[in-house]
Every structure is written in structure tokens, then in C-alpha cells.
Write an enzyme that holds these catalytic residues in place. Structure first.
Site, mmCIF file in Angstrom:
data_model
loop_
_atom_site.group_PDB
_atom_site.id
_atom_site.type_symbol
_atom_site.label_atom_id
_atom_site.label_comp_id
_atom_site.label_asym_id
_atom_site.label_seq_id
_atom_site.Cartn_x
_atom_site.Cartn_y
_atom_site.Cartn_z
ATOM 1 N N LYS A 252 -15.561 -10.730 11.255
ATOM 2 C CA LYS A 252 -15.859 -10.376 12.619
ATOM 3 C C LYS A 252 -15.186 -11.341 13.594
ATOM 4 C CE LYS A 252 -20.491 -9.596 10.877
ATOM 5 N NZ LYS A 252 -21.888 -10.076 10.982
ATOM 6 N N GLU B 21 -6.072 -13.211 12.659
ATOM 7 C CA GLU B 21 -7.147 -14.083 12.169
ATOM 8 C C GLU B 21 -7.597 -15.015 13.286
ATOM 9 O OE1 GLU B 21 -9.558 -14.533 10.415
ATOM 10 O OE2 GLU B 21 -9.081 -15.480 8.504
ATOM 11 N N ASP B 22 -8.864 -15.418 13.231
ATOM 12 C CA ASP B 22 -9.382 -16.327 14.257
ATOM 13 C C ASP B 22 -8.930 -17.770 14.018
ATOM 14 O OD1 ASP B 22 -10.944 -16.552 11.963
ATOM 15 O OD2 ASP B 22 -12.859 -16.298 12.979
ATOM 16 N N ASP C 124 -8.272 -22.503 7.965
ATOM 17 C CA ASP C 124 -8.896 -23.764 7.562
ATOM 18 C C ASP C 124 -8.247 -24.188 6.234
ATOM 19 O OD1 ASP C 124 -11.172 -25.620 8.059
ATOM 20 O OD2 ASP C 124 -12.007 -24.749 6.247
ATOM 21 N N PHE D 191 -15.513 -28.487 13.759
ATOM 22 C CA PHE D 191 -16.027 -27.132 13.609
ATOM 23 C C PHE D 191 -16.230 -26.534 14.998
ATOM 24 C CE2 PHE D 191 -18.820 -23.634 12.701
ATOM 25 C CZ PHE D 191 -18.279 -23.141 11.528
ATOM 26 N N VAL D 192 -15.573 -25.423 15.255
ATOM 27 C CA VAL D 192 -15.619 -24.822 16.589
ATOM 28 C C VAL D 192 -16.284 -23.440 16.559
ATOM 29 C CG1 VAL D 192 -13.677 -26.097 17.567
ATOM 30 C CG2 VAL D 192 -13.234 -23.996 16.283
ATOM 31 N N ASP E 222 -18.143 -18.126 14.788
ATOM 32 C CA ASP E 222 -19.597 -18.316 14.698
ATOM 33 C C ASP E 222 -19.998 -19.559 13.926
ATOM 34 O OD1 ASP E 222 -18.748 -17.221 12.114
ATOM 35 O OD2 ASP E 222 -20.896 -17.114 11.678
ATOM 36 N N ARG F 268 -20.819 -16.241 18.850
ATOM 37 C CA ARG F 268 -19.578 -15.458 18.877
ATOM 38 C C ARG F 268 -19.215 -14.958 20.277
ATOM 39 N NH1 ARG F 268 -17.894 -14.260 13.622
ATOM 40 N NH2 ARG F 268 -19.517 -13.869 12.078
HETATM 41 P P1 IMP Z 1 -10.025 -20.480 5.109
HETATM 42 O O1 IMP Z 1 -10.032 -19.399 4.084
HETATM 43 O O2 IMP Z 1 -10.616 -21.762 4.561
HETATM 44 O O3 IMP Z 1 -8.695 -20.702 5.760
HETATM 45 O O4 IMP Z 1 -11.101 -20.095 6.178
HETATM 46 C C1 IMP Z 1 -10.899 -19.273 7.230
HETATM 47 C C2 IMP Z 1 -12.236 -18.770 7.708
HETATM 48 O O5 IMP Z 1 -13.233 -19.795 7.729
HETATM 49 C C3 IMP Z 1 -12.118 -18.289 9.141
HETATM 50 O O6 IMP Z 1 -11.761 -16.950 9.199
HETATM 51 C C4 IMP Z 1 -13.506 -18.559 9.678
HETATM 52 O O7 IMP Z 1 -14.342 -17.442 9.420
HETATM 53 C C5 IMP Z 1 -14.014 -19.732 8.898
HETATM 54 N N1 IMP Z 1 -13.861 -20.989 9.666
HETATM 55 C C6 IMP Z 1 -13.069 -22.034 9.359
HETATM 56 N N2 IMP Z 1 -13.171 -23.023 10.265
HETATM 57 C C7 IMP Z 1 -14.063 -22.583 11.182
HETATM 58 C C8 IMP Z 1 -14.580 -23.171 12.398
HETATM 59 O O8 IMP Z 1 -14.257 -24.289 12.831
HETATM 60 N N3 IMP Z 1 -15.482 -22.406 13.071
HETATM 61 C C9 IMP Z 1 -15.866 -21.165 12.657
HETATM 62 N N4 IMP Z 1 -15.402 -20.592 11.543
HETATM 63 C C10 IMP Z 1 -14.503 -21.295 10.811
HETATM 64 MG MG MG Z 2 -13.002 -15.373 9.847
#
Ligand code: IMP
Ligand code: MG
Length: 183
Positions: free
Chosen positions: A44, A101-102, A105, A154-155, A161, A167
Site C-alpha cells: 500500500k 515503490e515507496d 531498504d 525509519f520514516v 506506515d 500513511r
Molecule cells: P526491502 O525489501 O528491505 O527493500 O523493504 C522495502 C519495504 O520495507 C518498503 O516497501 C516498505 O514497506 C518497508 N520499509 C523499509 N523502510 C521503511 C521505513 O523507513 N518506513 C516505512 N516502511 C519502510
Molecule cells: Mg512497501
């Protein structure tokens, strides 16, 4: 400002500037008769970003959505993704998919998702993220379009969220530490 937010990291004006810049880059990259752009919103978290971005694009496009959850990241270095809502498009071999993508990480979600979409037969797959935390990578991954690189904090807000909250905030903010401790 929301009482749980310690500080605003990216305000509404800056978000607007970043999204405008990204729209220009995407317009240039997908100009041309042979392109069949499909913006793929990763639910989302990317909802608000994608709705603002698509308003600023001038190239012809279609939209679609997927919902995935990453698990294993942090505890399991390989990481995997869980597809909660799949992409069903018989015309995928004709589609130039741009994953929206938002935030990136560990890199697990997008590295797995791009492989999955290519295996499913998409004509091309590229990625656009609003935010990137490169210092957190466990898997090598570089997005094709990136709004802003941020430090390891963490944002929340603008779609992102913490436990499904925050959100709807129109800015990107950093949560107060006591909010984590309560959860
Ligand atoms: P990745 O698979 O570790 O790259 O994670 C990506 C997903 O982790 C994003 O789509 C977010 O849903 C979540 N995420 C990672 N960092 C944050 C943050 O700082 N705030 C909120 N969601 C995050
Ligand atoms: Mg996400």
C-alpha cells in the site's frame, strides 16, 4: 504536526519538487511509439506517490497494482517476498513495466519482484522509488529512477506506515522513539 512525529524530513513542497523531477525523467525515458508503459503500484506504501506521479506524466500509460510483503529481511539474509495480490495481465509480453515503490531498504523486495516480473514475461521491467536507504542494503540493487537518498532512519507518511498508521500524512516524517517503545 502529528504528535507522534519528532521531525519532518521531507515537507510537501520538497515532495512535489521531487515527484515533478521524476516525472520529467520518466517522460523522457518512455517517449516513443514503441513504448507501452504500465505503472505498477506496490501497495500500500506507494499509493500516494504513484497518484501524484501519474498526474505529472505526459506519456501514455496504464496502471496496475500488486501487493507484496517481504519477509526474512533482517533475520534471513536471503530474504523472500510473499505475493498477496498478483499481477494478472495477458498482454504482459507487450508491457514496459515500471515498478513504483515507496522506499528501498534491504533491496529484497525489488530484486525479487523485478526477477519475478521478467520471468512472467514482461517486455521490460524498470524501477522507480521515491526514497532509498542505500546504507541498509543486504542485496545489491540499484533503482532506475530515485527520488531521494535518505539516511538510516525509519520514516512514515506520504503512504509509508508504522504498524499501518501514519500513511495519510502529507509529508515524510521521523517517528518519536517512544512510539516504537510502546508498540
Ligand atoms: P526491502 O525489501 O528491505 O527493500 O523493504 C522495502 C519495504 O520495507 C518498503 O516497501 C516498505 O514497506 C518497508 N520499509 C523499509 N523502510 C521503511 C521505513 O523507513 N518506513 C516505512 N516502511 C519502510
Ligand atoms: Mg512497501
Amino acid at each position: 504536526m502529528n504528535q507522534d512525529i519528532a521531525k519532518i524530513m521531507i515537507d510537501e513542497e520538497e515532495l512535489d519538487r521531487v515527484v515533478t523531477r521524476l516525472a520529467g525523467e520518466i517522460d523522457r525515458a518512455y517517449a516513443g511509439e514503441d513504448k507501452h508503459l504500465v505503472l505498477l503500484c506496490i501497495l500500500k506504501g506507494s499509493l500516494m506517490f504513484m497518484s501524484d506521479l501519474m498526474k505529472k506524466l505526459t506519456v501514455p500509460l496504464e496502471i496496475d497494482c500488486m501487493r507484496v510483503s517481504s519477509y526474512g529481511a533482517g533475520t534471513e539474509s536471503t530474504g523472500r517476498i510473499n505475493i498477496i495480490l498478483d499481477l494478472i495481465r495477458p498482454d504482459l509480453p507487450q508491457c514496459d513495466v515500471l515498478v513504483i515503490e515507496d522506499i528501498i531498504d534491504s533491496g529484497n523486495t525489488l530484486s525479487h519482484l523485478t526477477k519475478y516480473l521478467k520471468l512472467k514475461g514482461a517486455k521490460s521491467v524498470r524501477t522507480c522509488t521515491l526514497l532509498d536507504k542505500p546504507s541498509r542494503r543486504t542485496v545489491e540493487f540499484t533503482p532506475d529512477f530515485c527520488g531521494l537518498t535518505i539516511p538510516d532512519e525509519f520514516v512514515v507518511g506520504y503512504g509509508l506506515d508504522f504498524n499501518e498508521k501514519y500513511r495519510a500524512l502529507p509529508y515524510i516524517g521521523v517517528l518519536k522513539p517512544e512510539v516504537y517503545k510502546k508498540a
